[in-house]
Design a protein around this motif. Structure first.
Motif, PDB file in Angstrom:
ATOM      1  N   ASP A   1       2.074   1.986  -3.987  1.00  0.00           N
ATOM      2  CA  ASP A   1       0.946   2.357  -4.241  1.00  0.00           C
ATOM      3  C   ASP A   1       0.573   4.187  -4.259  1.00  0.00           C
ATOM      4  O   ASP A   1      -0.104   4.847  -5.066  1.00  0.00           O
TER       5      ASP A   1
ATOM      6  N   ARG B   1      -1.805   1.001 -12.224  1.00  0.00           N
ATOM      7  CA  ARG B   1      -1.702   0.577 -10.567  1.00  0.00           C
ATOM      8  C   ARG B   1      -2.854   0.288 -10.316  1.00  0.00           C
ATOM      9  O   ARG B   1      -3.028  -0.159  -9.103  1.00  0.00           O
ATOM     10  N   LYS B   2      -3.764   1.211 -10.934  1.00  0.00           N
ATOM     11  CA  LYS B   2      -5.286   0.909 -10.196  1.00  0.00           C
ATOM     12  C   LYS B   2      -6.126  -0.382 -10.063  1.00  0.00           C
ATOM     13  O   LYS B   2      -6.605  -0.207  -8.927  1.00  0.00           O
TER      14      LYS B   2
ATOM     15  N   ASN C   1      -5.991   4.218  -2.592  1.00  0.00           N
ATOM     16  CA  ASN C   1      -5.170   4.241  -3.799  1.00  0.00           C
ATOM     17  C   ASN C   1      -5.599   4.007  -5.148  1.00  0.00           C
ATOM     18  O   ASN C   1      -5.410   4.858  -5.896  1.00  0.00           O
TER      19      ASN C   1
ATOM     20  N   SER D   1       0.962  -0.905  -0.387  1.00  0.00           N
ATOM     21  CA  SER D   1       0.186  -0.252  -0.440  1.00  0.00           C
ATOM     22  C   SER D   1       0.718   0.855  -0.171  1.00  0.00           C
ATOM     23  O   SER D   1       0.744   1.919  -0.993  1.00  0.00           O
TER      24      SER D   1
ATOM     25  N   ALA E   1      -4.576  -1.886  -6.859  1.00  0.00           N
ATOM     26  CA  ALA E   1      -4.626  -0.964  -5.577  1.00  0.00           C
ATOM     27  C   ALA E   1      -5.083  -1.238  -4.322  1.00  0.00           C
ATOM     28  O   ALA E   1      -6.374  -1.953  -4.772  1.00  0.00           O
TER      29      ALA E   1
END
Length: 163
Positions: A17, A49-50, A57, A14, A53
């Protein structure tokens, strides 16, 4: 001893991210000063990254993607308005040159004496829309980056985080 084999992609933590979201916001902040090039890097980071995450984030990555597309749309509007404005301006200059002068005298007249030049309304409107849209795109990119950084530094989500 046991040996473990690692296969596949590892999951980013986390905090990784969160750091990438900060980097993407920084790139978005810098975008108006480099004609939007850094925002392309930011949106690629956000798209990649979405999916992996956590909820907070991921909300920031969604916001970055949305902010990019709004800025991109304003930039396209700005470019179209500039093309229209400059196109009509060039047409006006050609008209001035061909109607009043012959040969190379036309270029001297267009650059020195612009008193006879009549601009179309499309030229003026196109250039005004260009300036407004270009400035709006830059201000949107900067403001959304600052807002996102503030929310991210407070460890808050943007909007409603997905469960």
């Amino acid at each position: 001893m046991t040996e473990t084999a690692f296969s596949g992609r590892g999951h980013a933590s986390s905090s990784d991210d969160r750091n990438l979201a900060f980097i993407a916001y920084g790139l978005m902040f810098a975008a108006p000063f480099v004609f939007g090039l850094t925002s392309l890097i930011a949106v690629v980071i956000a798209y990649v990254r979405k999916p992996e995450a956590d909820a907070v984030n991921a909300s920031h990555f969604r916001f970055q993607i949305r902010s990019f597309w709004i800025s991109f749309g304003l930039a396209i509007l700005s470019a179209a308005a500039l093309l229209v404005g400059v196109g009509f301006l060039l047409a006006d200059l050609v008209t001035l040159a061909t109607n009043n002068y012959r040969g190379w005298e036309a270029w001297e007249a267009a650059s020195v004496d612009a008193g006879a030049l009549r601009l179309h309304a499309a030229t003026v409107i196109g250039l005004i829309i260009f300036v407004i849209a270009y400035v709006s795109a830059g201000l949107w990119a900067i403001a959304s980056a600052l807002f996102g950084m503030a929310r991210l530094s407070a460890q808050g989500a943007i909007g409603r985080p997905a469960a």
